[in-house]
Motif scaffolding. Structure first.
Motif, PDB file in Angstrom:
ATOM      1  N   TYR A  85      14.653 -10.376  -1.355  1.00 21.45           N
ATOM      2  CA  TYR A  85      13.709  -9.741  -2.430  1.00 21.45           C
ATOM      3  C   TYR A  85      12.404 -10.135  -2.348  1.00 21.45           C
ATOM      4  O   TYR A  85      11.431  -9.337  -2.285  1.00 21.45           O
ATOM      5  CB  TYR A  85      14.403 -10.123  -3.838  1.00 21.45           C
ATOM      6  N   TYR A  86      12.117 -11.491  -2.066  1.00 17.58           N
ATOM      7  CA  TYR A  86      10.906 -12.079  -2.034  1.00 17.58           C
ATOM      8  C   TYR A  86      10.162 -11.433  -0.849  1.00 17.58           C
ATOM      9  O   TYR A  86       9.098 -11.174  -0.688  1.00 17.58           O
ATOM     10  CB  TYR A  86      10.732 -13.626  -2.017  1.00 17.58           C
ATOM     11  N   THR A  87      11.138 -11.449   0.489  1.00 14.17           N
ATOM     12  CA  THR A  87      10.378 -11.183   1.628  1.00 14.17           C
ATOM     13  C   THR A  87       9.929  -9.584   1.662  1.00 14.17           C
ATOM     14  O   THR A  87       8.956  -9.355   1.980  1.00 14.17           O
ATOM     15  CB  THR A  87      11.651 -11.488   2.683  1.00 14.17           C
ATOM     16  N   TYR A  88      10.920  -8.807   1.312  1.00 10.69           N
ATOM     17  CA  TYR A  88      10.552  -7.248   1.179  1.00 10.69           C
ATOM     18  C   TYR A  88       9.661  -7.027   0.149  1.00 10.69           C
ATOM     19  O   TYR A  88       8.717  -5.882   0.372  1.00 10.69           O
ATOM     20  CB  TYR A  88      11.913  -6.509   1.379  1.00 10.69           C
ATOM     21  N   GLY A  89       9.877  -7.633  -0.869  1.00  8.59           N
ATOM     22  CA  GLY A  89       8.909  -7.177  -2.187  1.00  8.59           C
ATOM     23  C   GLY A  89       7.603  -7.680  -1.668  1.00  8.59           C
ATOM     24  O   GLY A  89       6.702  -7.121  -2.156  1.00  8.59           O
ATOM     25  N   GLY A  90       7.279  -8.921  -1.160  1.00  6.83           N
ATOM     26  CA  GLY A  90       6.197  -9.246  -0.831  1.00  6.83           C
ATOM     27  C   GLY A  90       5.544  -8.470   0.012  1.00  6.83           C
ATOM     28  O   GLY A  90       4.245  -8.330   0.082  1.00  6.83           O
ATOM     29  N   MET A  91       6.235  -7.977   1.117  1.00  4.34           N
ATOM     30  CA  MET A  91       5.670  -7.015   2.153  1.00  4.34           C
ATOM     31  C   MET A  91       5.208  -5.709   1.623  1.00  4.34           C
ATOM     32  O   MET A  91       4.136  -5.215   1.570  1.00  4.34           O
ATOM     33  CB  MET A  91       6.613  -6.772   3.286  1.00  4.34           C
ATOM     34  N   ALA A  92       5.982  -5.361   0.605  1.00  2.00           N
ATOM     35  CA  ALA A  92       5.708  -3.877  -0.223  1.00  2.00           C
ATOM     36  C   ALA A  92       4.451  -4.168  -0.979  1.00  2.00           C
ATOM     37  O   ALA A  92       3.522  -3.425  -1.036  1.00  2.00           O
ATOM     38  CB  ALA A  92       6.906  -3.569  -1.015  1.00  2.00           C
ATOM     39  N   ALA A  93       4.257  -5.343  -1.807  1.00  2.00           N
ATOM     40  CA  ALA A  93       3.338  -5.636  -2.736  1.00  2.00           C
ATOM     41  C   ALA A  93       2.109  -5.642  -1.773  1.00  2.00           C
ATOM     42  O   ALA A  93       0.844  -5.336  -2.102  1.00  2.00           O
ATOM     43  CB  ALA A  93       3.257  -6.921  -3.371  1.00  2.00           C
ATOM     44  N   ALA A  94       2.061  -6.443  -0.645  1.00  2.00           N
ATOM     45  CA  ALA A  94       0.803  -6.350   0.286  1.00  2.00           C
ATOM     46  C   ALA A  94       0.205  -5.090   0.550  1.00  2.00           C
ATOM     47  O   ALA A  94      -1.077  -5.004   0.821  1.00  2.00           O
ATOM     48  CB  ALA A  94       1.269  -7.400   1.544  1.00  2.00           C
ATOM     49  N   VAL A  95       1.172  -4.217   1.115  1.00  2.00           N
ATOM     50  CA  VAL A  95       0.692  -2.903   1.476  1.00  2.00           C
ATOM     51  C   VAL A  95      -0.032  -2.201   0.376  1.00  2.00           C
ATOM     52  O   VAL A  95      -1.110  -1.564   0.361  1.00  2.00           O
ATOM     53  CB  VAL A  95       1.835  -2.082   1.865  1.00  2.00           C
ATOM     54  N   VAL A  96       0.656  -2.408  -1.175  1.00  2.00           N
ATOM     55  CA  VAL A  96      -0.063  -1.879  -2.243  1.00  2.00           C
ATOM     56  C   VAL A  96      -1.523  -2.252  -2.168  1.00  2.00           C
ATOM     57  O   VAL A  96      -2.404  -1.653  -2.574  1.00  2.00           O
ATOM     58  CB  VAL A  96       0.987  -2.063  -3.497  1.00  2.00           C
ATOM     59  N   PHE A  97      -1.713  -3.639  -2.214  1.00  2.00           N
ATOM     60  CA  PHE A  97      -2.867  -4.259  -2.528  1.00  2.00           C
ATOM     61  C   PHE A  97      -3.720  -4.007  -1.402  1.00  2.00           C
ATOM     62  O   PHE A  97      -5.046  -3.994  -1.605  1.00  2.00           O
ATOM     63  CB  PHE A  97      -2.767  -5.776  -2.658  1.00  2.00           C
ATOM     64  N   SER A  98      -3.276  -3.970  -0.244  1.00  2.00           N
ATOM     65  CA  SER A  98      -4.176  -3.305   0.875  1.00  2.00           C
ATOM     66  C   SER A  98      -4.916  -2.125   0.681  1.00  2.00           C
ATOM     67  O   SER A  98      -6.215  -1.806   0.769  1.00  2.00           O
ATOM     68  CB  SER A  98      -3.357  -3.212   2.166  1.00  2.00           C
ATOM     69  N   ILE A  99      -3.985  -1.124   0.073  1.00  2.00           N
ATOM     70  CA  ILE A  99      -4.414   0.337  -0.389  1.00  2.00           C
ATOM     71  C   ILE A  99      -5.387   0.286  -1.217  1.00  2.00           C
ATOM     72  O   ILE A  99      -6.403   0.819  -1.140  1.00  2.00           O
ATOM     73  CB  ILE A  99      -3.154   1.069  -0.535  1.00  2.00           C
ATOM     74  N   ILE A 100      -5.281  -0.823  -2.232  1.00  2.00           N
ATOM     75  CA  ILE A 100      -5.975  -0.590  -3.437  1.00  2.00           C
ATOM     76  C   ILE A 100      -7.483  -1.293  -3.190  1.00  2.00           C
ATOM     77  O   ILE A 100      -8.463  -0.626  -3.314  1.00  2.00           O
ATOM     78  CB  ILE A 100      -5.609  -1.742  -4.531  1.00  2.00           C
ATOM     79  N   THR A 101      -7.312  -2.250  -2.239  1.00  2.00           N
ATOM     80  CA  THR A 101      -8.600  -2.864  -1.734  1.00  2.00           C
ATOM     81  C   THR A 101      -9.348  -1.773  -0.930  1.00  2.00           C
ATOM     82  O   THR A 101     -10.724  -1.669  -0.942  1.00  2.00           O
ATOM     83  CB  THR A 101      -8.363  -4.019  -0.540  1.00  2.00           C
ATOM     84  N   SER A 102      -8.656  -1.183  -0.106  1.00  2.00           N
ATOM     85  CA  SER A 102      -9.688  -0.249   0.721  1.00  2.00           C
ATOM     86  C   SER A 102     -10.135   1.073   0.093  1.00  2.00           C
ATOM     87  O   SER A 102     -11.163   1.423   0.343  1.00  2.00           O
ATOM     88  CB  SER A 102      -8.556   0.475   1.728  1.00  2.00           C
TER      89      SER A 102
END
Length: 246
Positions: A63-80
């Motif tokens: 949950y942490y591994t895949y959840g962290g990856m998904a969250a990182a993608v979301v925060f990357s999109i928001i940052t862009s």
């Protein structure tokens, strides 16, 4: 070529993301990028250690591994799209990515003792070497250099996306994700490309120093993290393949 159209291998440093108000009073500095990068790396290490500790206790961290990856993608999109939010989204990206790295690194440690530490060492050494090559102008970043490397990166990312989509349907590409010599060769090329993409990122940041607004130090930090983590993952994957193969 106009500075705003300057290209880099890292999509973080695309022209769109780096549009800014030239009248901004406080500007991006090298010290600012350096300190924010150190802080963000600390955040990555913090959540990496947390998940690693959970694995050593025998807990399931998928949950942490895949959840962290998904969250990182979301925060990357928001940052862009919301660059002014980068002082918040970049640290959140670092924390999320640490969860992902903690999962894959701990599992790698369980199967191949000491491998994650060696992968970190190789990544840091590569970063230092690329920085020295850039500062000493041993490797000059030219328009042709950028164009070729960007094309290669787009190709690699396309292959990974296709492999991921096929994997959802239970179809795997052994010549890419397996441990054949072809797969190892592909992994080596990918790691080299990730290494050289650091040169483009250094060059781009260098051009924007004392020009971009202060909050772009967080955007620059985000970009460096993206490249470093990509490089670490590729090095770790390569090491595992070599150990299994040999």
């Amino acid at each position: 070529m106009a500075l705003l159209n300057y290209k880099t291998s890292n999509p973080v440093f695309s022209g769109y993301i780096w549009k800014y108000n030239r009248n901004s009073v406080s500007k991006m500095t090298l010290n600012g990028v350096f300190l924010k990068s150190l802080f963000s790396i600390f955040l990555v290490s913090l959540t990496t250690w947390y998940v690693w500790d959970l694995v050593t206790k025998g807990l399931d961290v998928d949950y942490y591994t895949y959840g962290g990856m998904a969250a990182a993608v979301v925060f990357s999109i928001i940052t862009s799209y919301k660059k002014k939010w980068s002082p918040v989204t970049t640290p959140l990206y670092a924390l999320s990515k640490g969860l992902f790295l903690g999962g894959i690194s701990a599992y790698a440690e369980a199967k191949f003792e000491g491998m994650p530490i060696r992968a970190v060492s190789v990544t840091l050494l590569t970063f230092i070497i690329m920085l020295l090559l850039y500062k000493a102008k041993i490797v000059v970043v030219t328009k042709q250099f950028r164009s070729v490397l960007i094309t290669v990166i787009i190709t690699i990312m396309s292959i990974y996306i296709i492999s991921w989509i096929l994997g959802i349907f239970g179809i795997y590409l052994p010549y890419i994700m397996g441990t054949s010599w072809f797969a190892i060769g592909f992994n080596i090329i990918t790691a080299i490309v990730a290494s050289f993409s650091l040169l483009l990122d250094f060059d781009f940041i260098d051009r924007k120093l004392y020009k971009a607004p202060k909050y772009y130090e967080w955007v620059a930090t985000w970009g460096i993290l993206v490249t470093l983590i990509w490089l670490y993952v590729e090095v770790l994957r390569l090491m595992k393949k070599l150990v299994i193969r040999l």
